[in-house]
Enzyme design. Structure first.
Site, PDB file in Angstrom:
ATOM      1  N   LYS A   1     -17.960 -22.151 -14.492  1.00  0.00           N
ATOM      2  CA  LYS A   1     -18.048 -21.229 -15.618  1.00  0.00           C
ATOM      3  C   LYS A   1     -18.902 -20.031 -15.218  1.00  0.00           C
ATOM      4  O   LYS A   1     -19.887 -20.175 -14.469  1.00  0.00           O
ATOM      5  CB  LYS A   1     -18.658 -21.960 -16.812  1.00  0.00           C
ATOM      6  CG  LYS A   1     -18.668 -21.182 -18.112  1.00  0.00           C
ATOM      7  CD  LYS A   1     -19.173 -22.064 -19.244  1.00  0.00           C
ATOM      8  CE  LYS A   1     -19.144 -21.363 -20.585  1.00  0.00           C
ATOM      9  NZ  LYS A   1     -19.563 -22.254 -21.689  1.00  0.00           N
TER      10      LYS A   1
ATOM     11  N   SER B   1     -16.659 -22.103 -25.417  1.00  0.00           N
ATOM     12  CA  SER B   1     -16.762 -20.918 -24.592  1.00  0.00           C
ATOM     13  C   SER B   1     -16.332 -21.128 -23.144  1.00  0.00           C
ATOM     14  O   SER B   1     -16.203 -20.172 -22.381  1.00  0.00           O
ATOM     15  CB  SER B   1     -18.207 -20.406 -24.599  1.00  0.00           C
ATOM     16  OG  SER B   1     -19.105 -21.367 -24.062  1.00  0.00           O
TER      17      SER B   1
ATOM     18  N   ILE C   1     -23.057 -26.084 -26.006  1.00  0.00           N
ATOM     19  CA  ILE C   1     -24.156 -26.065 -26.974  1.00  0.00           C
ATOM     20  C   ILE C   1     -23.648 -26.359 -28.376  1.00  0.00           C
ATOM     21  O   ILE C   1     -24.411 -26.698 -29.267  1.00  0.00           O
ATOM     22  CB  ILE C   1     -24.902 -24.711 -26.947  1.00  0.00           C
ATOM     23  CG1 ILE C   1     -26.252 -24.807 -27.683  1.00  0.00           C
ATOM     24  CG2 ILE C   1     -24.046 -23.599 -27.544  1.00  0.00           C
ATOM     25  CD1 ILE C   1     -27.119 -23.576 -27.574  1.00  0.00           C
ATOM     26  N   GLY C   2     -22.320 -26.244 -28.566  1.00  0.00           N
ATOM     27  CA  GLY C   2     -21.747 -26.544 -29.867  1.00  0.00           C
ATOM     28  C   GLY C   2     -20.300 -27.010 -29.768  1.00  0.00           C
ATOM     29  O   GLY C   2     -19.578 -26.991 -30.760  1.00  0.00           O
ATOM     30  N   GLY C   3     -19.897 -27.386 -28.542  1.00  0.00           N
ATOM     31  CA  GLY C   3     -18.519 -27.823 -28.336  1.00  0.00           C
ATOM     32  C   GLY C   3     -17.819 -27.104 -27.209  1.00  0.00           C
ATOM     33  O   GLY C   3     -16.612 -27.259 -27.004  1.00  0.00           O
ATOM     34  N   SER C   4     -18.539 -26.323 -26.430  1.00  0.00           N
ATOM     35  CA  SER C   4     -17.932 -25.407 -25.465  1.00  0.00           C
ATOM     36  C   SER C   4     -17.281 -26.075 -24.264  1.00  0.00           C
ATOM     37  O   SER C   4     -16.575 -25.415 -23.507  1.00  0.00           O
ATOM     38  CB  SER C   4     -18.970 -24.389 -24.979  1.00  0.00           C
ATOM     39  OG  SER C   4     -19.298 -23.497 -26.018  1.00  0.00           O
TER      40      SER C   4
END
EC number: 3.5.1.4
Length: 566
Positions: free
Chosen positions: A134, A209, A230-233
């Site tokens: 990434k 992301s 951090i929230g589903g990335s």
């Protein structure tokens, strides 16, 4: 148009051209598909640019690749060449790459081949394996723009800890992958590299992301990608692209040395994990990284060696007659029919395999999600504007294609709404987060009273999102993944099915939780989600990655051997 606007646009354009110039001319598609061709998953193997051997290499799982490398059947150079070519092909189809540095990959692969020829041994368990990264992971000498124009031409001075760790294990790096500006979106678009689309249906998002990773791995342009979550990335791109993706607990894998958003927010941490095509590779990644004792190089990594007994489920009846709890919906937005069918399939498969399945009460998840909104919105846009103001580029606040190039963007997401919290008010949000984690710990432990196994629920099965991959600009709900980040529960996304217009007809409803729930239901129609993959996630308890992988293998195996009645 102001001179500052012209300047950032020209810098973005120049960076994109630099990327395109790095593509070998002989790898450019001779007959690219028309824009009307939505599903492009077959094109890499049929376009004529890959030899039969390169197709075999790129369509093998990691374990087969590593075995053939260790036996000298395949060389690191030919494996790297195969995946580099396929990555470039994938990029032309779905726009998934940022940095393309295949010459460095070839040089590294040649060094590994020389070592193997001289010693007859591999450097490490990942010897010769191409791994995509990434964009935010730092590689010395390369940009890590993270979608910010201001960070163009600011090459990293050294590798991040995980990059060094993977390289010491034998990995070969050759490409970095696309992300949304700021990272804080479940879709992927930025002003420099543009939008990444879904290989199964290019009218749909690849998620975010880590959306570039999801699209690249789905097209087999990488056997193993590293994303952040951090929230589903990690889990959202994995679920939307038919892949396996793991979100480890805080501080189980090293994060030091990367660029990031929300630096200083130490209430909910971003973590690094794998996206790949097999669950076995998830284990290979985690066990290999942990074997290098990353706590020696990153002060936040917890000193916990890989525990094979935990993986064998010694604390979970050896994997026999487990009890899984299914979260059918979160009490806020009910999932679309394909997602519910995936959960129903998992329930039936596990029951057929001799395991117990109960329902998980969504009570408390709304409060957990509210904490996430307060943590991310505590300083509003200050974090992002501190970077965009350096170049003058516009802060992206929507992924909708029709407004992505406008100068006055609107539709500010709730996570960016400035709450202007004082330090004391922010402390109180942290107190609430701790309280909710305690309450969930208690709830999980108390399920021992209803499982019938004498143990609490072994794992939770939940949607990755309330829908399959959405049309661009429509993926606005990340609650199904975010809640586990706030509670710090490791989770693995696994593929189950694809949207079926016959099986996934719209289900009538007479009542709704709220307007978001109604809007989500009204939007659904199976024709909008043609060929879209559908995944679920298996959720474990904090720092029990080994056990979670072992239990997810049971879920995955049950699904693969289950034959539903038609």
């Amino acid at each position: 148009m102001t001179s500052q606007t012209q300047d950032w646009r020209s810098r973005a354009k120049a960076k994109k051209q630099q990327q395109l110039d790095s593509i070998p001319k002989e790898w450019i598609l001779r007959n690219p598909p028309s824009k009307d061709q939505l599903n492009v998953t077959d094109i890499p193997r049929t376009c004529g640019l890959l030899s039969s051997r390169e197709i075999e290499i790129t369509e093998s799982h990691v374990e087969a690749i590593l075995s053939n490398l260790a036996k000298g059947i395949w060389s690191a150079v030919e494996v790297t060449t195969a995946f580099s070519k396929r990555a470039v092909i994938a990029h032309q189809l779905v726009n998934c790459l940022t940095e393309i540095f295949i010459e460095r990959g070839f040089a590294r692969a040649a060094e590994l081949d020389d070592y193997f020829k001289r010693t007859g041994k591999v450097v490490g368990p990942l010897h010769g394996l191409p791994i995509s990264l990434k964009d935010q992971l730092c590689v010395k000498g390369l940009d890590a723009t993270m979608g910010y124009v201001a960070w163009i031409d600011k090459p990293s001075e050294k590798n991040s800890v995980l990059v060094d760790t993977l390289e010491s294990l034998g990995a070969v790096f050759y490409v970095k992958t696309n992300i949304p500006q700021t990272l804080m979106f479940p879709e992927t678009y930025n002003h420099i590299f543009g939008r990444t689309v879904n290989p199964a249906n290019r009218a749909l998002t690849s998620g975010g992301s880590s959306g570039g990773e999801g699209a690249l791995v789905a097209l087999r342009g990488s056997p193993l990608g590293v994303g952040s979550d951090i929230g589903g990335s990690i889990r959202i791109p994995a679920g939307l692209n038919g892949l396996y993706g793991m979100r480890p607990s805080y501080h189980r894998t090293p994060y030091a040395g990367n660029v990031n958003s929300l630096e200083g927010l130490n209430s909910v941490y971003s973590v690094l994990g794998p996206l790949t095509t097999s669950l076995e590779t998830v284990k290979t990644f985690m066990s290999s990284v942990i074997s290098k004792e990353p706590w020696q190089y990153d002060p936040l990594v917890i000193r916990k060696k890989w525990n094979e007994d935990e993986y064998r489920l010694c604390d979970h009846n050896g994997g026999k007659q487990l009890c899984f709890a299914i979260l059918w919906d979160d009490g806020m937005v009910r999932p679309h029919p394909p997602v519910l069918r995936a959960l129903e399939t998992a329930r039936d498969a596990l029951t057929r395999a001799g395991h117990k399945v109960i329902d998980w009460d969504p009570a408390g998840l709304a409060e957990v999600n509210n904490v996430a909104s307060k943590l991310w919105g505590s300083v509003g846009k200050q974090d992002s504007l501190a970077v965009t103001s350096l170049s003058g580029e516009h802060l992206i606040t929507t992924m909708r294609p029709e407004v992505e190039d406008l100068e006055n963007l609107f539709e500010l997401p709730s996570r960016y709404k400035a709450l202007n919290l004082t330090a004391f008010e922010f402390w109180q949000v942290n107190v609430l987060q701790r309280q909710l984690r305690q309450e969930y710990l208690d709830r999980w432990r108390e399920t021992a009273n209803v499982t019938g196994t004498g143990r609490p629920v072994d794992a939770i099965i939940a949607p990755v999102a309330p829908y399959a991959a959405m049309p661009h600009g429509q993926h606005r709900n990340a609650v199904y993944t975010t809640v586990w980040n706030i509670l710090d529960y490791p989770a693995i996304a696994i593929p189950v099915t694809t949207v079926d217009p016959i099986l996934d007809v719209k289900r009538e409803r007479s009542s709704f939780y709220n307007e978001d729930d109604r809007t989500n239901w009204e939007y659904y129609g199976p024709e909008k989600f043609k060929d879209a993959p559908v995944g679920i996630q298996v959720v474990g308890r904090t720092l029990q990655e080994e056990a979670l992988i072992g239990m997810t293998e049971i879920v995955d195996r049950s699904l693969k051997t289950y034959q539903p009645k038609l």
